[in-house]
Design a protein around this motif. Structure first.
Motif, PDB file in Angstrom:
ATOM      1  N   GLU A   1       0.854  -1.187   0.000  1.00  0.00           N
ATOM      2  CA  GLU A   1       0.000   0.000   0.000  1.00  0.00           C
ATOM      3  C   GLU A   1       0.892   1.239   0.000  1.00  0.00           C
ATOM      4  O   GLU A   1       1.516   1.576   0.998  1.00  0.00           O
ATOM      5  N   SER A   2       0.951   1.910  -1.135  1.00  0.00           N
ATOM      6  CA  SER A   2       1.846   3.055  -1.254  1.00  0.00           C
ATOM      7  C   SER A   2       1.121   4.331  -1.666  1.00  0.00           C
ATOM      8  O   SER A   2       1.736   5.377  -1.803  1.00  0.00           O
ATOM      9  N   ASP A   3      -0.206   4.250  -1.895  1.00  0.00           N
ATOM     10  CA  ASP A   3      -0.955   5.429  -2.329  1.00  0.00           C
ATOM     11  C   ASP A   3      -1.187   6.408  -1.185  1.00  0.00           C
ATOM     12  O   ASP A   3      -1.231   7.619  -1.398  1.00  0.00           O
ATOM     13  N   ALA A   4      -1.342   5.911   0.030  1.00  0.00           N
ATOM     14  CA  ALA A   4      -1.607   6.777   1.176  1.00  0.00           C
ATOM     15  C   ALA A   4      -0.349   7.559   1.553  1.00  0.00           C
ATOM     16  O   ALA A   4       0.768   7.213   1.161  1.00  0.00           O
ATOM     17  N   THR A   5      -0.546   8.618   2.344  1.00  0.00           N
ATOM     18  CA  THR A   5       0.604   9.400   2.812  1.00  0.00           C
ATOM     19  C   THR A   5       1.437   8.555   3.766  1.00  0.00           C
ATOM     20  O   THR A   5       0.947   7.571   4.337  1.00  0.00           O
ATOM     21  N   MET A   6       2.700   8.955   3.942  1.00  0.00           N
ATOM     22  CA  MET A   6       3.564   8.190   4.824  1.00  0.00           C
ATOM     23  C   MET A   6       3.018   8.179   6.248  1.00  0.00           C
ATOM     24  O   MET A   6       3.056   7.160   6.936  1.00  0.00           O
ATOM     25  N   ALA A   7       2.489   9.323   6.695  1.00  0.00           N
ATOM     26  CA  ALA A   7       1.947   9.409   8.057  1.00  0.00           C
ATOM     27  C   ALA A   7       0.798   8.414   8.244  1.00  0.00           C
ATOM     28  O   ALA A   7       0.723   7.716   9.255  1.00  0.00           O
ATOM     29  N   LYS A   8      -0.098   8.339   7.252  1.00  0.00           N
ATOM     30  CA  LYS A   8      -1.224   7.414   7.353  1.00  0.00           C
ATOM     31  C   LYS A   8      -0.744   5.970   7.321  1.00  0.00           C
ATOM     32  O   LYS A   8      -1.261   5.111   8.046  1.00  0.00           O
ATOM     33  N   ARG A   9       0.259   5.675   6.470  1.00  0.00           N
ATOM     34  CA  ARG A   9       0.777   4.309   6.391  1.00  0.00           C
ATOM     35  C   ARG A   9       1.418   3.890   7.717  1.00  0.00           C
ATOM     36  O   ARG A   9       1.315   2.736   8.124  1.00  0.00           O
ATOM     37  N   ILE A  10       2.069   4.828   8.387  1.00  0.00           N
ATOM     38  CA  ILE A  10       2.652   4.518   9.698  1.00  0.00           C
ATOM     39  C   ILE A  10       1.549   4.168  10.686  1.00  0.00           C
ATOM     40  O   ILE A  10       1.648   3.188  11.441  1.00  0.00           O
ATOM     41  N   ARG A  11       0.475   4.961  10.671  1.00  0.00           N
ATOM     42  CA  ARG A  11      -0.636   4.689  11.603  1.00  0.00           C
ATOM     43  C   ARG A  11      -1.269   3.332  11.322  1.00  0.00           C
ATOM     44  O   ARG A  11      -1.511   2.543  12.249  1.00  0.00           O
ATOM     45  N   LEU A  12      -1.551   3.058  10.056  1.00  0.00           N
ATOM     46  CA  LEU A  12      -2.166   1.781   9.702  1.00  0.00           C
ATOM     47  C   LEU A  12      -1.259   0.611  10.062  1.00  0.00           C
ATOM     48  O   LEU A  12      -1.729  -0.443  10.513  1.00  0.00           O
ATOM     49  N   LEU A  13       0.030   0.790   9.860  1.00  0.00           N
ATOM     50  CA  LEU A  13       1.000  -0.255  10.216  1.00  0.00           C
ATOM     51  C   LEU A  13       0.947  -0.557  11.709  1.00  0.00           C
ATOM     52  O   LEU A  13       0.870  -1.725  12.117  1.00  0.00           O
ATOM     53  N   LEU A  14       0.952   0.473  12.529  1.00  0.00           N
ATOM     54  CA  LEU A  14       0.943   0.284  13.975  1.00  0.00           C
ATOM     55  C   LEU A  14      -0.355  -0.372  14.438  1.00  0.00           C
ATOM     56  O   LEU A  14      -0.343  -1.245  15.311  1.00  0.00           O
ATOM     57  N   GLU A  15      -1.473   0.048  13.848  1.00  0.00           N
ATOM     58  CA  GLU A  15      -2.751  -0.544  14.235  1.00  0.00           C
ATOM     59  C   GLU A  15      -2.804  -2.016  13.862  1.00  0.00           C
ATOM     60  O   GLU A  15      -3.346  -2.836  14.616  1.00  0.00           O
ATOM     61  N   GLU A  16      -2.251  -2.384  12.711  1.00  0.00           N
ATOM     62  CA  GLU A  16      -2.275  -3.791  12.304  1.00  0.00           C
ATOM     63  C   GLU A  16      -1.398  -4.646  13.201  1.00  0.00           C
ATOM     64  O   GLU A  16      -1.739  -5.807  13.491  1.00  0.00           O
ATOM     65  N   LEU A  17      -0.272  -4.105  13.678  1.00  0.00           N
ATOM     66  CA  LEU A  17       0.660  -4.899  14.479  1.00  0.00           C
ATOM     67  C   LEU A  17       0.197  -5.080  15.920  1.00  0.00           C
ATOM     68  O   LEU A  17       0.791  -5.861  16.659  1.00  0.00           O
ATOM     69  N   GLY A  18      -0.839  -4.349  16.336  1.00  0.00           N
ATOM     70  CA  GLY A  18      -1.443  -4.660  17.626  1.00  0.00           C
ATOM     71  C   GLY A  18      -1.078  -3.764  18.782  1.00  0.00           C
ATOM     72  O   GLY A  18      -0.458  -2.709  18.618  1.00  0.00           O
ATOM     73  N   PRO A  19      -1.450  -4.184  20.012  1.00  0.00           N
ATOM     74  CA  PRO A  19      -1.391  -3.339  21.210  1.00  0.00           C
ATOM     75  C   PRO A  19      -0.046  -2.680  21.469  1.00  0.00           C
ATOM     76  O   PRO A  19       0.014  -1.473  21.761  1.00  0.00           O
TER      77      PRO A  19
END
Length: 552
Positions: A46-64
């Motif tokens: 997923e590279s279409d989103a901004t880097m900031a959004k990709r960081i947030r989505l990454l952290l949410e997927e990896l869990g608590p």
């Protein structure tokens, strides 16, 4: 590290795969983890989103663990761009609630009693679920309405596993990626790990809650729930139920007094910061409730901030200097807060602060955002490679929350009017002659106590020296390197002595042979060849020994 990597191989693969999917494949490659990436069919990076959004989505997927890491990082606006901070502030815990049977089992194991023995009623449906635990409403046998926070099963093991993996990855990244040191990620992680381990322990949160509640009782600006220690442990936290609404829902249309609520909230928070030096570290709207009587109650004290008396006084001087547009005061306060490093170029820092003063010179006091102004000051410190203490970054986050809440509830209130009395009181306290005299008295007593025992201590040292029992311990951070240099120097010196001896012997033989015409036993022997052979043997032997030692 290798043993831990094998033990947590599956989790390593999950992390590497998530990094690759959200467009951070270059990091995976630089860390040598490409072989851990699981290529999922139909799933493209997923590279279409901004880097900031990709960081947030990454952290949410990896869990608590990673969500908490992002929440802590969101307080470090001195390290990360505002675009990333803004995105991290929206991090959510996308976790389902866990079954009531597990809730019941944890509570009964922790309290060592059946649920029915402790509670007259217990709602099986949780009020809320988060990454660390979930909250249920209940009633004690004695009749008090309470909420019970229960820690998730196995959450401690999951978090400790993730902390080990992150620590390993940071060690690898420090060796291979220059920007890791630039953003001081190791220091940030150590701070984060400490905060997260404290959040796992509900006993610490209970102590924080009680401390805030007691220190706020005198002024009555704000309050905190009562803790029931008999029904609280490391995994279970029982506190009084707050019958109220979120502060954002306390509108005038709903029958509340927003201006009064905003003023009480701000005064209560600034009292915690500047009077007590112990304050709520995350007062977002979900943690601020308002009762029907317009009383403000803070919840969730997993994250708190601490300011020493000296830090509070210097911070007061900083704020006064900021609002008076006095660069010298701001600069001196930063030195007093030990933010500025001694080896930093103070003239360049002063020039940057002066430019900031010029920026605010034409603005009305009411137009200045305290949080933004502090942020710009900390940005200047970071620009000159000065580290802002974590206590101040937590303070900055809390002040930002206060400003946002005031802007929503009572835009006409000026934050400077609320904070100014606390700042001036701290400055008066700093220069209070009675307090100064008391401090001098305490320091004098400490000095006299030291002088009293000094002769006896000196006698012990002298006696030990006379008995050759005096031991000196010296710690040198580069001791191995120093030993290596000493070995190099010694070996080179030995080599030079051998060469010098060889030269002297050869010169003596040659000169002696040329000055005398008589045949001697020495002249009849092949002395030159023998001497050369012996010297050559010694030379080669020493060279072999030095090269073998690896310290030439």
């Amino acid at each position: 590290m290798l043993r831990r990597k094998m033990r947590h191989l599956s989790r390593y693969q999950e992390i590497a795969t998530a990094l690759f999917h959200y467009g951070f494949g270059h990091i995976v490659r630089d860390l040598g983890l490409m072989d851990q990436v699981r290529r999922k069919s139909g799933r493209k990076p997923e590279s279409d989103a901004t880097m900031a959004k990709r960081i947030r989505l990454l952290l949410e997927e990896l869990g608590p663990t990673f969500v908490k890491l992002g929440q802590v990082a969101s307080t470090r606006s001195d390290l990360f761009p505002q675009t990333i901070i803004t995105e991290l502030e929206t991090l959510q815990d996308h976790v389902p609630s866990f079954p009531f049977d597990e809730v019941k089992g944890i509570i009964e194991a922790e309290l060592q009693a059946s649920l029915s023995t402790c509670f007259a009623s217990f709602d099986e449906q949780p009020l809320a679920a988060a990454s660390i635990g979930q909250v249920h409403r209940a009633t004690l046998i004695s009749g008090e309405d309470v909420v019970v926070k229960v820690r998730r099963p196995m959450i401690e093991r999951l978090i400790e596993t993730d902390l080990e993996i992150i620590a390993d990855l940071l060690v690898m990244a420090e060796d291979r990626l220059n920007w890791v040191a630039q953003f001081q990620l190791v220091e940030l992680f150590n701070e984060f790990a400490k905060v997260l381990r404290q959040e796992l322990n509900f006993v610490i949160e209970a102590d924080n809650t009680e401390r805030i509640r007691k220190q706020s009782m005198e002024s009555g600006y704000i309050s905190a729930p009562r803790i029931y220690n008999d029904y609280s442990t490391k995994k279970v936290l029982t506190q009084s139920f707050i019958d109220g609404v979120k502060v954002t829902e306390a509108t005038q249309a709903a029958g509340y007094q927003p201006e009064r609520i905003a003023e009480q909230f701000a005064k209560g928070m600034f009292e915690q910061m500047f009077v007590h030096g112990f304050f709520h570290g995350d007062p977002h709207p979900g943690n601020v409730f308002v009762t029907k009587a317009n009383k403000v109650v803070l919840l969730d004290f997993g994250m708190v901030g601490r300011l020493s008396r000296r830090m509070r006084q210097e911070l007061a001087l900083l704020l006064i200097g900021l609002y008076k547009r006095d660069t010298n005061k701001v600069h001196r306060a930063l030195i007093g807060m030990e933010i500025l490093r001694e080896d930093s170029d103070q003239e360049l820092i002063w020039d940057d602060l002066e430019q900031l003063r010029i920026k605010y010179a034409t603005m009305e006091i009411s137009e200045i955002s305290l949080a933004n102004a502090l942020q710009e000051i900390f940005d200047i410190a970071h620009k000159h490679r000065c580290l802002v203490p974590s206590s101040l970054t937590v303070l900055l986050k809390s002040i930002l929350s206060i400003e946002r809440m005031l802007a929503t509830l009572a835009p006409q209130l000026r934050i400077i009017d609320i904070i100014e009395p606390f700042g001036h009181e701290l400055v008066r306290e700093r220069y209070d002659p009675i307090r100064a005299a008391k401090q001098m008295q305490e320091e004098t007593i400490d000095l006299l106590r030291t002088l009293r025992y000094l002769p006896k201590e000196l006698q012990h040292v002298i006696r030990a020296a006379r008995r050759n029992e005096l031991e000196m311990k010296m710690s040198i951070s580069e001791l191995d390197q120093l030993n290596h240099k000493i070995d190099q120097t010694t070996n080179k010196l030995s080599f030079s002595i051998v060469l010098l001896s060889f030269s002297i012997i050869m010169a003596a033989v040659i000169i002696g042979g040329s000055l005398t015409a008589e045949q001697t036993i020495l002249s009849r022997l092949p002395s030159l060849e023998i001497g050369l052979g012996i010297a050559s043997f010694l030379f080669l032997w020493i060279m072999w020994a030095i090269i073998r030692s690896g310290r030439f």
